[in-house]
Enzyme design. Structure first.
Site, PDB file in Angstrom:
ATOM      1  CD  GLU A 259      -2.667  -2.053   0.339  1.00 57.72           C
ATOM      2  OE1 GLU A 259      -3.312  -0.933  -0.260  1.00 57.72           O
ATOM      3  OE2 GLU A 259      -3.306  -3.090   0.338  1.00 57.72           O
ATOM      4  CB  CYS A 293      -1.437   7.357   1.233  1.00 65.91           C
ATOM      5  SG  CYS A 293      -3.192   6.385   1.554  1.00 65.91           S
TER       6      CYS A 293
HETATM    7  P1  NAD Z   1       9.010   5.677   4.199  1.00 64.48           P
HETATM    8  O1  NAD Z   1       8.207   4.478   2.845  1.00 64.48           O
HETATM    9  O2  NAD Z   1       9.433   6.599   4.009  1.00 64.48           O
HETATM   10  O3  NAD Z   1       8.746   5.153   5.617  1.00 64.48           O
HETATM   11  C1  NAD Z   1       7.758   4.043   6.023  1.00 64.48           C
HETATM   12  C2  NAD Z   1       7.886   3.042   7.196  1.00 64.48           C
HETATM   13  O4  NAD Z   1       8.596   2.293   6.253  1.00 64.48           O
HETATM   14  C3  NAD Z   1       8.827   4.268   8.290  1.00 64.48           C
HETATM   15  O5  NAD Z   1       7.969   3.508   9.666  1.00 64.48           O
HETATM   16  C4  NAD Z   1      10.549   3.545   8.057  1.00 64.48           C
HETATM   17  O6  NAD Z   1      11.512   3.195   8.603  1.00 64.48           O
HETATM   18  C5  NAD Z   1      10.310   2.358   7.349  1.00 64.48           C
HETATM   19  N1  NAD Z   1      11.501   1.793   6.619  1.00 64.48           N
HETATM   20  C6  NAD Z   1      12.316   2.714   5.874  1.00 64.48           C
HETATM   21  N2  NAD Z   1      13.023   1.851   5.339  1.00 64.48           N
HETATM   22  C7  NAD Z   1      12.494   0.494   5.897  1.00 64.48           C
HETATM   23  C8  NAD Z   1      12.835  -1.098   5.191  1.00 64.48           C
HETATM   24  N3  NAD Z   1      13.848  -1.165   3.991  1.00 64.48           N
HETATM   25  N4  NAD Z   1      12.550  -1.926   5.320  1.00 64.48           N
HETATM   26  C9  NAD Z   1      11.393  -1.616   6.365  1.00 64.48           C
HETATM   27  N5  NAD Z   1      10.754  -0.920   6.638  1.00 64.48           N
HETATM   28  C10 NAD Z   1      11.654   0.765   6.185  1.00 64.48           C
HETATM   29  O7  NAD Z   1       7.126   6.597   3.896  1.00 64.48           O
HETATM   30  P2  NAD Z   1       6.956   7.904   4.610  1.00 64.48           P
HETATM   31  O8  NAD Z   1       8.029   8.924   4.009  1.00 64.48           O
HETATM   32  O9  NAD Z   1       7.202   7.812   6.400  1.00 64.48           O
HETATM   33  O10 NAD Z   1       5.308   8.214   4.917  1.00 64.48           O
HETATM   34  C11 NAD Z   1       4.396   8.330   3.253  1.00 64.48           C
HETATM   35  C12 NAD Z   1       4.340   7.472   2.458  1.00 64.48           C
HETATM   36  O11 NAD Z   1       3.254   6.343   2.577  1.00 64.48           O
HETATM   37  C13 NAD Z   1       3.724   8.406   1.588  1.00 64.48           C
HETATM   38  O12 NAD Z   1       4.348   7.950   0.375  1.00 64.48           O
HETATM   39  C14 NAD Z   1       1.974   7.789   1.885  1.00 64.48           C
HETATM   40  O13 NAD Z   1       1.625   8.067   0.535  1.00 64.48           O
HETATM   41  C15 NAD Z   1       2.266   6.097   1.859  1.00 64.48           C
HETATM   42  N6  NAD Z   1       1.149   5.471   1.977  1.00 64.48           N
HETATM   43  C16 NAD Z   1       0.150   4.817   1.959  1.00 64.48           C
HETATM   44  C17 NAD Z   1      -1.133   4.201   2.053  1.00 64.48           C
HETATM   45  C18 NAD Z   1      -1.663   3.364   1.437  1.00 64.48           C
HETATM   46  O14 NAD Z   1      -2.410   3.200   2.169  1.00 64.48           O
HETATM   47  N7  NAD Z   1      -1.712   2.668   0.346  1.00 64.48           N
HETATM   48  C19 NAD Z   1      -1.692   4.697   3.590  1.00 64.48           C
HETATM   49  C20 NAD Z   1      -0.265   5.728   4.213  1.00 64.48           C
HETATM   50  C21 NAD Z   1       1.237   5.730   3.701  1.00 64.48           C
END
Ligand code: NAD
Length: 485
Positions: A259, A293
Site C-alpha cells: 500500500e 496517501c
Molecule cells: P517511508 O516508506 O519512507 O517509511 C515508511 C516506514 O517504513 C517507516 O516507518 C520507515 O522507518 C520504514 N522503512 C524504511 N525503510 C525500510 C525498510 N528497508 N524496511 C522496512 N521498513 C522500512 O514512508 P514515509 O514517507 O514515512 O510515509 C509516507 C508514505 O506512505 C507516503 O508515500 C504515503 O502515500 C504512503 N502511505 C500509503 C498508504 C496506502 O495505504 N497506500 C497509507 C499511508 C501512507
C-alpha cells in the site's frame, strides 16, 4: 475532550517490545526519542528491538500460527469483535495517543478510532465467510473443492500517518484470515500500535499470534523477510521503500502486499456547485494536515469555472483554524516532523521559482512544532515539482483544463494510481472518467475513498493487492484445491 496536552503528555507510556503477548522493557536496548509534533520536543522514548527480539517474535509467530489456524473461524471472530468493542470503550485513551504522537485534532482522532474499530468488526465477520467452492466433477462420485486457507505468518510494516488505522488494517486482515503476525511499529508513532496490540491480548488472543516490535528498519525487514517462518509481507509507506521490500519478498517467494504512495487527481467539470465543491474539497484536502496517501492533491478544473474554484477554495482554506489538537477549535494540526516540513518548504520554494500563484499559505508558522499554513497553489504546471512528487502535506495544486481528454491525460501522467476524484453534474462523464482513470479508488461526487467494507489499494506504482473489503482478507489467504474420489 477532558484533558490538556500537558496532562496527556505526562501519561505518555513507557514503551518496550511486545513479544508473544508480553511487554519486554529489560535488556539494555538502545532507544530513540518519540517527537511531539506540536512542540518539537521529546514525548518519550521507544526502544529498538535487537536481532534476538526478532528471532523470538518469529519463533512465537510460528507457534502462534499453529494455534490460530486451528482456532475456529467462529471463535476468532468473537475475539476480534471484542477488540472492536474494547477500542470503542477506550476511545478517549487511544485518541489521546493519536493527538500526542501525530498532532491531529481531537475530533479527527476519535474518528480514526471509530474507523479502526470498524476494520476489526469487518474482518471479524468476513473471516467467518472464507468460503471456498465446489466444482462439478467429470466423475459422478467425485467431489472437487476449493478451500481458502490462511497464507501463514505475516511480516507487517507500517508508516506513521495512520497510527491506529494502519496497524488495525494489517492486524485485523491477517488475524481475520487466520494468520499470525509480527508487526514493525512506526518509530515515529509507536505507542498507538502497542496500545492496540495490548487491547488484542486483553481480549484473549493466544500467546504468540501477534508481536509488535519497534526497531531499525533494514535489520528488521531483512530478518523478517529472509526467515522461512513468514509467508507474506504487508507494507504501508512510500513507493521507494515498497519496491525495495517487494524485491526482498519476491526473492524468497513471499507475497508482497503493498500500500504505497499516491498523488490524487481531482477532475472538476463545469455544472457542479462551486461553493459546495470548494468547501468539501478543502475539508478533504487538509484532513490530517494533508498527510493522507489518497488525499486529493492535483486539482484539474474546467476553465469556465477555474477562477471561481480557485477563489472559493482559497477562501475556505483561509478559514481553517490551525493549532494544537487538544484545543477544541483546532481543525488542522502540525505536520509530523521537521523532515516533512522541509519537504513542503522545498516544494513551495520550487513553485515560487516556477512562477506559480500562491493564493493563500506558503510558509511555516512562527511557533514551536511543525506547523505549516494550509496552502493553495494556482496555475500549477507539469514542470513544477509539486505536480510530480507526492506532497503528503497541506498543499492543493490547481490547474485549468479545456477538454476531457486533457484532464484524463494530466491525471494519468504520473506512475501513481491510488485515489482519484471526479466531480461532474452528469452520470455520463462520471462513468467515462471512472473507466479512464488509472487508479485503484475512483470517487465520484464525493471525497471518502475508503471504508472497512470496501477494497482499498493502488494501481501502477501505488501498490499491489488491496486492504479492506473481502479483498483485504483474500490477500492473506492461499487457494487450495482438493478432490475426493
Ligand atoms: P517511508 O516508506 O519512507 O517509511 C515508511 C516506514 O517504513 C517507516 O516507518 C520507515 O522507518 C520504514 N522503512 C524504511 N525503510 C525500510 C525498510 N528497508 N524496511 C522496512 N521498513 C522500512 O514512508 P514515509 O514517507 O514515512 O510515509 C509516507 C508514505 O506512505 C507516503 O508515500 C504515503 O502515500 C504512503 N502511505 C500509503 C498508504 C496506502 O495505504 N497506500 C497509507 C499511508 C501512507
Amino acid at each position: 475532550m477532558s484533558t490538556t496536552r500537558a496532562e496527556a503528555a505526562k501519561r505518555y507510556p513507557e514503551l518496550g517490545q511486545l513479544i508473544a503477548g508480553e511487554m519486554r522493557y529489560d535488556g539494555g536496548r538502545s532507544a530513540m526519542d518519540v517527537i511531539d509534533p506540536t512542540t518539537g520536543l521529546a514525548l518519550g522514548k521507544v526502544s529498538m528491538a535487537t536481532e534476538a527480539d526478532v528471532d523470538e517474535a518469529l519463533a512465537a509467530a510460528s507457534k502462534g500460527f499453529d494455534i490460530w489456524r486451528n482456532t475456529s473461524a467462529f471463535e476468532r471472530s468473537k475475539l476480534m469483535r471484542r477488540v472492536a468493542d474494547r477500542m470503542r470503550e477506550r476511545a478517549e485513551a487511544l485518541a489521546e495517543l493519536l493527538v500526542l504522537e501525530l498532532g491531529k485534532p481531537w475530533s479527527e482522532a476519535l474518528g480514526e478510532v471509530e474507523v479502526a474499530a470498524g476494520m476489526w468488526e469487518w474482518a471479524a465477520e468476513e473471516g467467518r465467510r472464507a468460503y471456498g467452492r465446489i466444482i462439478p466433477s467429470r466423475e459422478l462420485n467425485a467431489r472437487q473443492v476449493v478451500l481458502m486457507e490462511p497464507v501463514g505468518p505475516v511480516a507487517a510494516f507500517v508508516t506513521w500517518n495512520g497510527p491506529l488505522v494502519t496497524p488495525s488494517r494489517k492486524m485485523s486482515g491477517a488475524l481475520g484470515a487466520g494468520c499470525s503476525i509480527v508487526l514493525r511499529a512506526s518509530e515515529e508513532v509507536p505507542a498507538c500500535a502497542f496500545a492496540l496490540a495490548q487491547i488484542v491480548y486483553d481480549c484473549g488472543l493466544p500467546t504468540g499470534v501477534l508481536s509488535v516490535l519497534a526497531g531499525e528498519p533494514m535489520m528488521m525487514s531483512k530478518k523478517l523477510l529472509e526467515s522461512p517462518v513468514t509467508r507474506a509481507v504487508t507494507f504501508t509507506g512510500s513507493t521507494t521503500v515498497g519496491k525495495l521490500l517487494s524485491q526482498q519478498a519476491v526473492a524468497h517467494m513471499k507475497r508482497p502486499i503493498m500500500e504505497l504512495g499516491g498523488h490524487g487527481p481531482v477532475l472538476a467539470f463545469e455544472g457542479i456547485n462551486v461553493q459546495t465543491f470548494a468547501k468539501r474539497a478543502v475539508a478533504a484536502k487538509f484532513a490530517n494536515a494533508g498527510q493522507v496517501c489518497f488525499a486529493p492533491t492535483r486539482f484539474y478544473v474546467q476553465r469556465s469555472i477555474y477562477a471561481d474554484v480557485v477563489e472559493a477554495m482559497t477562501a475556505e482554506a483561509k478559514k481553517i483554524v490551525v493549532g494544537c489538537g487538544f484545543d477544541s477549535k483546532t481543525q488542522m494540526g502540525p505536520l509530523k516532523s521537521e523532515r516533512r516540513l522541509k519537504a513542503i518548504e522545498d516544494l513551495i520554494a520550487d513553485a515560487k521559482q516556477c512562477g506559480l500563484r500562491i493564493t493563500t499559505g506558503g510558509k511555516r508558522y512562527d511557533r514551536p512544532g511543525f506547523f505549516y499554513e494550509p496552502t493553495i497553489v494556482a496555475d500549477a504546471t507539469v514542470e513544477a515539482k509539486l505536480s510530480n512528487a507526492e506532497p503528503f502535506g497541506p498543499i492543493a495544486a490547481l490547474t485549468p483544463f479545456d477538454e476531457y481528454e486533457q484532464a484524463i491525460a494530466l491525471s494519468n501522467r504520473l506512475p501513481y494510481g491510488l485515489g482519484a476524484y471526479v466531480h461532474a453534474p452528469d452520470f455520463a462523464t462520471l462513468h467515462r472518467a471512472t473507466n479512464d482513470l488509472e487508479a485503484g479508488n475512483v470517487i465520484c461526487n464525493g471525497w471518502r475513498a475508503t471504508y472497512p467494507e470496501t477494497p482499498f489499494g493502488g494501481h501502477k506504482e501505488s501498490g499491489m493487492f488491496s486492504e479492506g473489503g473481502i479483498e483485504g482478507l483474500r490477500a492473506f489467504q492461499n487457494v487450495k484445491y482438493a478432490s475426493f474420489s
